[in-house]
Design a protein around this motif. Structure first.
Motif, PDB file in Angstrom:
ATOM      1  N   ARG A   1       0.842  -1.186   0.000  1.00 56.03           N
ATOM      2  CA  ARG A   1       0.000   0.000   0.000  1.00 56.03           C
ATOM      3  C   ARG A   1       0.877   1.235   0.000  1.00 56.03           C
ATOM      4  O   ARG A   1       2.029   1.202   0.404  1.00 56.03           O
ATOM      5  CB  ARG A   1      -0.976   0.018   1.172  1.00 56.03           C
ATOM      6  CG  ARG A   1      -0.366   0.322   2.515  1.00 56.03           C
ATOM      7  CD  ARG A   1       0.154  -0.891   3.192  1.00 56.03           C
ATOM      8  NE  ARG A   1       0.650  -0.593   4.535  1.00 56.03           N
ATOM      9  CZ  ARG A   1       1.666  -1.204   5.095  1.00 56.03           C
ATOM     10  NH1 ARG A   1       2.298  -2.164   4.453  1.00 56.03           N
ATOM     11  NH2 ARG A   1       2.067  -0.884   6.299  1.00 56.03           N
ATOM     12  N   ARG A   2       0.267   2.320  -0.474  1.00 55.71           N
ATOM     13  CA  ARG A   2       0.906   3.635  -0.468  1.00 55.71           C
ATOM     14  C   ARG A   2       0.120   4.477   0.537  1.00 55.71           C
ATOM     15  O   ARG A   2      -0.909   5.058   0.200  1.00 55.71           O
ATOM     16  CB  ARG A   2       0.848   4.244  -1.859  1.00 55.71           C
ATOM     17  CG  ARG A   2       1.786   5.436  -2.084  1.00 55.71           C
ATOM     18  CD  ARG A   2       1.567   6.020  -3.473  1.00 55.71           C
ATOM     19  NE  ARG A   2       1.641   5.029  -4.524  1.00 55.71           N
ATOM     20  CZ  ARG A   2       2.769   4.600  -5.089  1.00 55.71           C
ATOM     21  NH1 ARG A   2       3.929   5.088  -4.667  1.00 55.71           N
ATOM     22  NH2 ARG A   2       2.749   3.696  -6.045  1.00 55.71           N
ATOM     23  N   GLY A   3       0.597   4.447   1.797  1.00 48.14           N
ATOM     24  CA  GLY A   3      -0.235   5.006   2.858  1.00 48.14           C
ATOM     25  C   GLY A   3      -1.459   4.122   3.020  1.00 48.14           C
ATOM     26  O   GLY A   3      -1.345   2.945   3.375  1.00 48.14           O
ATOM     27  N   ARG A   4      -2.637   4.664   2.711  1.00 45.86           N
ATOM     28  CA  ARG A   4      -3.867   3.874   2.753  1.00 45.86           C
ATOM     29  C   ARG A   4      -4.406   3.609   1.345  1.00 45.86           C
ATOM     30  O   ARG A   4      -5.537   3.118   1.200  1.00 45.86           O
ATOM     31  CB  ARG A   4      -4.913   4.600   3.598  1.00 45.86           C
ATOM     32  CG  ARG A   4      -4.470   4.787   5.050  1.00 45.86           C
ATOM     33  CD  ARG A   4      -5.450   5.619   5.843  1.00 45.86           C
ATOM     34  NE  ARG A   4      -6.736   4.969   5.990  1.00 45.86           N
ATOM     35  CZ  ARG A   4      -7.782   5.523   6.616  1.00 45.86           C
ATOM     36  NH1 ARG A   4      -7.666   6.733   7.145  1.00 45.86           N
ATOM     37  NH2 ARG A   4      -8.922   4.865   6.707  1.00 45.86           N
ATOM     38  N   LEU A   5      -3.613   3.911   0.323  1.00 49.94           N
ATOM     39  CA  LEU A   5      -4.077   3.799  -1.055  1.00 49.94           C
ATOM     40  C   LEU A   5      -3.265   2.762  -1.826  1.00 49.94           C
ATOM     41  O   LEU A   5      -2.291   2.205  -1.331  1.00 49.94           O
ATOM     42  CB  LEU A   5      -3.971   5.166  -1.745  1.00 49.94           C
ATOM     43  CG  LEU A   5      -4.739   6.326  -1.109  1.00 49.94           C
ATOM     44  CD1 LEU A   5      -4.430   7.625  -1.833  1.00 49.94           C
ATOM     45  CD2 LEU A   5      -6.235   6.047  -1.090  1.00 49.94           C
TER      46      LEU A   5
ATOM     47  N   LEU B   1      -4.477  -3.388 -10.462  1.00 50.09           N
ATOM     48  CA  LEU B   1      -4.911  -4.225 -11.585  1.00 50.09           C
ATOM     49  C   LEU B   1      -3.873  -4.042 -12.682  1.00 50.09           C
ATOM     50  O   LEU B   1      -3.769  -2.977 -13.291  1.00 50.09           O
ATOM     51  CB  LEU B   1      -6.289  -3.806 -12.090  1.00 50.09           C
ATOM     52  CG  LEU B   1      -6.802  -4.567 -13.322  1.00 50.09           C
ATOM     53  CD1 LEU B   1      -6.933  -6.050 -13.025  1.00 50.09           C
ATOM     54  CD2 LEU B   1      -8.139  -3.997 -13.786  1.00 50.09           C
ATOM     55  N   PHE B   2      -3.097  -5.075 -12.925  1.00 46.08           N
ATOM     56  CA  PHE B   2      -1.967  -4.961 -13.831  1.00 46.08           C
ATOM     57  C   PHE B   2      -2.350  -5.345 -15.252  1.00 46.08           C
ATOM     58  O   PHE B   2      -3.048  -6.336 -15.473  1.00 46.08           O
ATOM     59  CB  PHE B   2      -0.813  -5.846 -13.348  1.00 46.08           C
ATOM     60  CG  PHE B   2      -0.232  -5.412 -12.035  1.00 46.08           C
ATOM     61  CD1 PHE B   2       0.458  -4.212 -11.935  1.00 46.08           C
ATOM     62  CD2 PHE B   2      -0.387  -6.194 -10.904  1.00 46.08           C
ATOM     63  CE1 PHE B   2       0.994  -3.801 -10.732  1.00 46.08           C
ATOM     64  CE2 PHE B   2       0.142  -5.800  -9.694  1.00 46.08           C
ATOM     65  CZ  PHE B   2       0.834  -4.588  -9.606  1.00 46.08           C
ATOM     66  N   SER B   3      -1.833  -4.566 -16.202  1.00 48.67           N
ATOM     67  CA  SER B   3      -1.999  -4.847 -17.625  1.00 48.67           C
ATOM     68  C   SER B   3      -0.634  -5.160 -18.223  1.00 48.67           C
ATOM     69  O   SER B   3       0.358  -4.481 -17.922  1.00 48.67           O
ATOM     70  CB  SER B   3      -2.609  -3.643 -18.347  1.00 48.67           C
ATOM     71  OG  SER B   3      -3.896  -3.353 -17.822  1.00 48.67           O
TER      72      SER B   3
ATOM     73  N   ALA C   1      -2.003   3.076  -9.994  1.00 47.89           N
ATOM     74  CA  ALA C   1      -1.413   2.736  -8.700  1.00 47.89           C
ATOM     75  C   ALA C   1       0.066   3.089  -8.630  1.00 47.89           C
ATOM     76  O   ALA C   1       0.665   3.034  -7.546  1.00 47.89           O
ATOM     77  CB  ALA C   1      -1.596   1.247  -8.415  1.00 47.89           C
ATOM     78  N   GLY C   2       0.658   3.416  -9.763  1.00 48.62           N
ATOM     79  CA  GLY C   2       2.080   3.750  -9.778  1.00 48.62           C
ATOM     80  C   GLY C   2       2.963   2.546  -9.496  1.00 48.62           C
ATOM     81  O   GLY C   2       3.944   2.645  -8.751  1.00 48.62           O
TER      82      GLY C   2
ATOM     83  N   GLY D   1       5.385   5.421  -8.785  1.00 44.44           N
ATOM     84  CA  GLY D   1       4.628   6.561  -8.282  1.00 44.44           C
ATOM     85  C   GLY D   1       5.535   7.631  -7.704  1.00 44.44           C
ATOM     86  O   GLY D   1       6.776   7.542  -7.752  1.00 44.44           O
ATOM     87  N   SER D   2       4.923   8.650  -7.115  1.00 47.38           N
ATOM     88  CA  SER D   2       5.668   9.811  -6.621  1.00 47.38           C
ATOM     89  C   SER D   2       5.853   9.817  -5.113  1.00 47.38           C
ATOM     90  O   SER D   2       6.402  10.768  -4.564  1.00 47.38           O
ATOM     91  CB  SER D   2       4.943  11.100  -7.048  1.00 47.38           C
ATOM     92  OG  SER D   2       3.609  11.109  -6.542  1.00 47.38           O
TER      93      SER D   2
END
Length: 708
Positions: free
Chosen positions: A82-86, A91-93, A113-114, A139-140
């Motif tokens: 998780r990224r914090g709570r996100l 879902l990977f493509s 989702a980065g 992600g950032s």
């Protein structure tokens, strides 16, 4: 490698992997026997198309390798984080596919989702499928990885599982279970692979045994915390998984950073458990620096059970004289030579020769050993430290701990934090200095306790500690070409497919009782070839169990490993020394076969006995042991079948007793005990030979030579 539209495959002569990407994610369509016939891979994906049951998703979904919840899969996902709570439900493509000779690489991503995930399959010439998974944070902000597990699907016909449990002096005991609904997991949190580690976990068809049935196995190439699982969903979908067991917060990826999960060695056999072992043994033996490629495995004497902490030069030189007379090739000085280590309460961490124990240094002993033509080995436990040591008094902050408290002690010792650069350099420097001064040929490296609070400055660090010991071993070998390292961890507490990449020998168990060693070595050998399993002839009276065994039984048990002795040889009788010298020469004569051939475990009809052996790959010779574990149910033992020979060839079979006779209870002996028998490989496998009636805890050897 074949590429048919969206379907890819890699194969050897007997194993094949087919991956289908029609759904936009990598799906293993087949992992098992090399498929024959003209069916195309695209047709196979159509064959696998499923019906949709009531009260389910509108269209069937195969979870694929990543097992995302967004694909309607309700078991464990491969990636958990998780990224914090996100970003906890990606879902990977599929983005790219790369293929080369027997290597497939699939890269998938979830831009929202980065995250980017990669899986690489490499099928070795020995039939072992190496699987590597990696997650990259695109992600950032920071992304915490809680789990990254390799999951491989199992066919419907896989209905049983087997793994291995154990404890100190009784490692690797098999447990066989049906594959039931739900998830069955074997989790290790010791910070090392541990005495209860399974090495490999297996799934198999009904009644699969040593020689028949289909078997699928996964084993982690890792020596830290681990998790092996078998999973069956309500849909009937089955899978087998393996991955590192991560502590909370242990892996947090900064933007652009990646976590590579430990490699998983996946193995398939349609010839039972022996086939799994054969694949893994040949793979391990193919390593560039496998020790048998450099020299034969030297017959070893470890003096621990002879002198313990009583390091008197005169006594050790007496042992050396007897060892040379017998034919020993390596002399190992165990615990007690350093610092304040006169007992096990002090000294760990101070890897300098003790003036008290060795006023003239180790030089006189090392010189005598080398002058006698033997290699010299020395014991270390460099990952540990004791409060009563110069190291701890100078650097108490170098232990693995949680700030504000001291970890619980075990064996009056703590774990040295090798992820701390100062601690790492201290151990490397002191060990390197001893090796350089004395010309040490071999290290027995111990690891005698679990990791209770494996923290570095409060952050979980079992992962980094594992990488540190790999790095340390590799650096010592770089500085000292030809150095061999034995991995010991209270005996068999760190025997795994990760350490096999860095060490040259495993101490199979602290138990030298030959009866216990029969099962310990048998099941360790499911994954580890015998030349890497230290197996010693212990004292007549076992130090761990109190049992008393004939020398012949102890010697035959030791023969099927990297053989050695751990016994006060100065107390042996003249007759015992004659038998030991005979056995030592026999080991030297047969070790090329024992350490290169195919390990064969025969499915014997009585569970009161083991039948096992090693067969040369060209089937020109073999050596089998018939081991009477306990009293049989019948007055006469069942026939001994000698398998895996050339059925068309003719062989001579004879009994050999290099360490003296076994104890029997019979008034007349079978023919094999008095003269050789000649028979075809087919006859030996189907009819077999009649063994002697052995007393419990005795064994005989059958030497088999192709004559035409």
């Amino acid at each position: 490698m074949k590429n048919t539209e969206t379907t890819f495959s890699i194969s050897t002569s007997d194993v094949e992997l087919i991956v289908d990407t029609t759904s936009g994610t990598p799906v293993v369509a087949h992992w098992g026997r090399k498929l024959a016939g003209s069916t195309s891979h695209s047709q196979i994906s159509r064959l696998l198309a499923e019906a949709t049951p009531h009260s389910d998703l509108d269209f069937p979904q195969n979870p694929g390798l990543w097992r995302e919840r967004a694909r309607g899969f309700f078991g464990a996902s491969s990636l958990v984080g998780r990224r914090g709570r996100l970003d906890w439900a990606p879902l990977f493509s599929l983005r790219t596919v790369a293929s080369s000779h027997n290597v497939l690489t699939f890269v998938s991503a979830d831009d929202n989702a980065g995250l980017e995930v990669t899986v690489k399959f490499e099928l070795t010439p020995e039939g072992v499928l190496l699987i590597d998974e990696k997650v990259t944070n695109t992600g950032s902000s920071d992304y915490a990885v809680d789990e990254l597990t390799v999951w491989m699907p199992l066919p419907d016909r896989a209905v049983e599982s087997m793994d291995f449990h154990g404890r100190w002096v009784k490692e690797r005991q098999p447990q066989r279970l049906p594959i039931n609904y739900g998830t069955f997991s074997r989790e290790i949190r010791d910070g090392r692979s541990g005495h209860g580690y399974t090495i490999v976990q297996l799934a198999m068809t009904d009644k699969a045994n040593n020689a028949s049935g289909e078997v699928w196995s996964l084993g982690l190439v890792w020596s830290g915390n681990t998790k092996h699982s078998i999973d069956k969903q309500e849909t009937g979908y089955k899978a087998i998984g393996a991955g590192e067991l991560l502590e909370p917060g242990e892996i947090v990826l900064a933007p652009g950073a990646s976590y590579s999960a430990p490699t998983v060695a996946a193995t398939y056999s349609d010839a039972g458990f022996n086939g799994i072992s054969d694949h893994l043994h040949r793979w391990v033996r193919a390593r560039e620096l496998h020790p048998t490629k450099l020299k034969p495995r030297p017959l070893t004497l470890n003096v621990w059970e002879a002198v313990y902490f009583d390091h008197r030069l005169g006594k050790l030189l007496e042992l050396l004289d007897v060892a040379k007379e017998i034919g020993v090739e390596r002399f190992v000085l165990d615990d007690g030579w350093f610092g304040a280590r006169r007992e096990d309460h002090a000294g760990l961490g101070d890897w300098v020769v003790s003036d008290e124990a060795w006023p003239d240094g180790l030089g006189p002993l090392v010189t005598a050993v080398h002058d006698a033509g033997l290699e010299f080995g020395l014991w270390f436990e460099g990952e540990m430290v004791q409060v009563d040591s110069d190291l701890y008094r100078a650097h108490p902050e170098w232990i693995m701990h949680i700030p504000g408290r001291m970890p619980l002690e075990a064996r009056r010792q703590h774990v040295l934090d090798l992820t701390h650069e100062g601690a790492y350099q201290h151990v490397l420097g002191q060990v390197d200095a001893v090796l350089s001064e004395y010309g040490v040929d071999y290290i027995k490296w111990d690891h005698n306790r679990t990791l209770i609070d494996p923290g570095h400055e409060g952050i979980a660090a079992a992962h980094e500690q594992t990488l540190a010991i790999y790095r340390l071993f590799d650096e010592l070998k770089r500085r000292h070409p030809g150095l061999e390292i034995e991995s010991c961890s209270s005996g068999g507490g760190r025997v795994d497919l990760g350490m096999v990449q860095h060490a040259d020998r495993f101490w199979g168990s602290d138990c030298n009782d030959a009866l216990e060693r029969q099962s310990i070595q048998r099941y360790t050998g499911f994954a580890i070839p015998p030349e890497l399993i230290g197996a010693h002839v212990g004292p007549t009276h076992s130090h761990t169990t109190g049992r008393v065994h004939e020398l012949s039984f102890r010697a035959i048990t030791s023969l099927f490993g990297h053989a050695g002795l751990e016994w006060d040889l100065t107390e042996t009788t003249p007759e015992e020394r004659v038998h030991l010298a005979s056995w030592a020469q026999y080991y030297k004569d047969k070790r090329d076969l024992l350490h290169s051939g195919k390990v064969v475990r025969v499915d014997h009809s009585e569970d009161s006995a083991f039948v096992h052996g090693v067969v040369a790959h060209d089937k020109s010779e073999a050596l089998f042991a018939y081991v009477q574990l306990s009293t049989g149910n019948s007055t006469k033992p069942d026939s001994v079948l000698l398998t895996d020979l050339d059925p068309e060839a003719t062989y001579e079979v004879k009994v050999v007793q290099p360490a003296g006779p076994a104890q029997c209870m019979q008034t007349a002996v079978p023919t094999i005990m008095t003269e050789p028998i000649t028979a075809s490989g087919a006859v030996l496998a189907d009819i077999g030979i009649q063994p002697p009636i052995l007393r419990p805890e005795n064994a005989v050897l059958f030497e088999i030579t192709k004559v035409s």
